[in-house]
Design an enzyme around this catalytic site. Structure first.
Site, mmCIF file in Angstrom:
data_model
loop_
_atom_site.group_PDB
_atom_site.id
_atom_site.type_symbol
_atom_site.label_atom_id
_atom_site.label_comp_id
_atom_site.label_asym_id
_atom_site.label_seq_id
_atom_site.Cartn_x
_atom_site.Cartn_y
_atom_site.Cartn_z
ATOM 1 N N ILE A 135 -4.022 -3.250 11.610
ATOM 2 C CA ILE A 135 -5.342 -3.567 11.067
ATOM 3 C C ILE A 135 -5.846 -4.902 11.588
ATOM 4 O O ILE A 135 -7.030 -5.063 11.886
ATOM 5 C CB ILE A 135 -5.295 -3.567 9.526
ATOM 6 C CG1 ILE A 135 -4.971 -2.160 9.016
ATOM 7 C CG2 ILE A 135 -6.607 -4.050 8.930
ATOM 8 C CD1 ILE A 135 -4.622 -2.103 7.554
ATOM 9 N N THR A 144 -4.552 -13.805 10.351
ATOM 10 C CA THR A 144 -3.084 -13.749 10.326
ATOM 11 C C THR A 144 -2.639 -12.300 10.526
ATOM 12 O O THR A 144 -3.337 -11.358 10.144
ATOM 13 C CB THR A 144 -2.506 -14.294 9.005
ATOM 14 O OG1 THR A 144 -2.804 -13.386 7.930
ATOM 15 C CG2 THR A 144 -3.094 -15.666 8.676
ATOM 16 N N GLY A 145 -1.472 -12.131 11.142
ATOM 17 C CA GLY A 145 -0.989 -10.779 11.406
ATOM 18 C C GLY A 145 -1.905 -10.027 12.350
ATOM 19 O O GLY A 145 -2.219 -8.844 12.138
ATOM 20 N N ALA A 146 -2.335 -10.705 13.426
ATOM 21 C CA ALA A 146 -3.373 -10.154 14.298
ATOM 22 C C ALA A 146 -2.844 -9.436 15.527
ATOM 23 O O ALA A 146 -3.633 -8.989 16.356
ATOM 24 C CB ALA A 146 -4.307 -11.290 14.744
ATOM 25 N N TYR A 199 6.130 -5.295 -3.259
ATOM 26 C CA TYR A 199 4.890 -5.173 -2.489
ATOM 27 C C TYR A 199 3.696 -5.020 -3.426
ATOM 28 O O TYR A 199 2.687 -5.723 -3.291
ATOM 29 C CB TYR A 199 4.972 -3.986 -1.532
ATOM 30 C CG TYR A 199 3.768 -3.839 -0.635
ATOM 31 C CD1 TYR A 199 3.630 -4.621 0.511
ATOM 32 C CD2 TYR A 199 2.767 -2.916 -0.912
ATOM 33 C CE1 TYR A 199 2.520 -4.495 1.343
ATOM 34 C CE2 TYR A 199 1.665 -2.775 -0.097
ATOM 35 C CZ TYR A 199 1.545 -3.565 1.030
ATOM 36 O OH TYR A 199 0.428 -3.425 1.842
#
Length: 345
Positions: A14, A8-10, A193
């Site tokens: 990072i 995820t978040g690719a 966060y």
């Protein structure tokens, strides 16, 4: 047998660096980039295919902050793959970060400069918002959506004779002092966060307790201080450019300043190479970089306990049940309205 990996978040930072490192390790694996912005996801896929033209790279639309999107994406994944070997839970947000400038400059020229950059304790706050699901945005994106995704993919993660991995991208900003079981969404605080990342540390421990017997193992990593979109959102980019020489200088004396996404993805890549049974469920695996730029990974014990992790696990199960019920009611109401319109035509 080719490994199936979902990240995820690719599409940047990072997550994209991890995909690059994984493909260099094994170009035969099946890689799925799960992203909210499909235009950026396609650009990331094209970039990866430029250096790995024979790679098998799929795209998946996933807004991890939306329960409906998570359930739809999970349905697509189960239809597309008969198993999932690695699930990297990397997507995350830090909306509207506010920094105490006075504390920043005071810390920059003090003996606490390394701790300040590493944890942002007493320095960084966020202004969180409620999303369409009625959940705090940071909690929903960084923790709850990922939790629901793991639960929904249970059938292809937990299979007889198969070992699967869930790896959470946490943070050194994760602190017990920022989290409360009485306010798991952090509605009343200003460090959403830090709270969400500490919660992911707790949930990883709970997942191991509940799922190790089924062959599913969960781990937590910290990428260190990395220059990504999240970091650049804290201060103007020109300011980071000005202080970057200082940060490289500080790296001579500390190993947590990984700085680049490639270095930050080191722990994620390192866990890909290790047997899950050999990993400590109570340790956070840190990406570290020496003053000379060498990368390595080191486990450090987390400040977590079984009772708190189990209590959070139960709360999230209750919230998941409520979210599914709400979505069903919405769908039923929509169907009833469509039926009414058809009858009145």
């Amino acid at each position: 047998m080719e490994k199936v990996i979902l990240v995820t978040g690719a599409n940047s930072g990072i997550g994209l660096a991890l995909c690059e490192r994984l493909l260099y390790e094994d170009s035969r694996l099946q890689l799925c980039l799960a992203c909210r912005n499909m235009q950026r996801a396609e650009a990331a896929r094209s970039a990866l295919l430029t250096s790995h033209p024979d790679a098998h790279i799929d795209l998946l639309h996933l807004d991890v902050g939306s329960v409906r999107s998570v359930l739809h994406a999970a349905h697509t994944v189960k239809a597309r793959y008969n198993r999932l070997d690695y699930l990297y839970l990397n997507a995350g947000i830090m909306p509207n970060p506010q920094i105490d400038i006075k504390a920043f400059f005071k810390g920059l020229f003090s003996s606490n400069v390394v701790k300040m950059f590493a944890t942002a304790e007493g320095l960084l706050t966020q202004q969180d918002h409620v999303n369409k699901d009625g959940l705090q945005e940071v909690f929903a994106t960084n923790l709850f959506g990922h939790f629901v995704l793991v639960r929904e993919l249970d059938s292809i993660l937990c299979q007889t004779g198969q070992t699967s991995r869930v790896v959470w991208t946490s943070s050194s900003n994760a602190r017990r002092s920022a989290f409360s079981l009485d306010d798991v969404q952090h509605r009343l605080g200003t460090e959403s966060y830090a709270s969400s990342k500490y919660a992911s540390d707790l949930i990883s421990l709970a997942l191991n307790r509940h799922n190790n017997s089924q062959g599913l193992y969960s781990s937590v990593i910290c990428p260190g201080l990395v220059m990504t979109n999240l970091t650049y959102g804290i201060l103007p980019s020109f300011f980071w450019t000005l202080i970057m020489p200082i940060m490289y200088l500080i790296r001579i004396f500390t190993n947590t300043f990984t700085l680049t996404p490639y270095n930050g993805a080191g722990a994620l890549h390192s866990l890909f190479l290790k047997k899950p049974e050999s990993l400590d469920p109570r340790a956070k695996y840190h990406s570290l970089t020496s003053g000379m730029g060498s990368n390595y990974t080191q486990p450090r014990q987390m400040d977590i306990d079984d009772d708190m992790s189990e209590a959070l696990y139960v709360k999230l199960l209750e919230m998941e049940k409520a979210a599914r019920k709400r979505l069903k009611e919405e769908d039923d109401n929509e169907q009833a309205y469509k039926k009414y319109l058809n009858q009145t035509e």
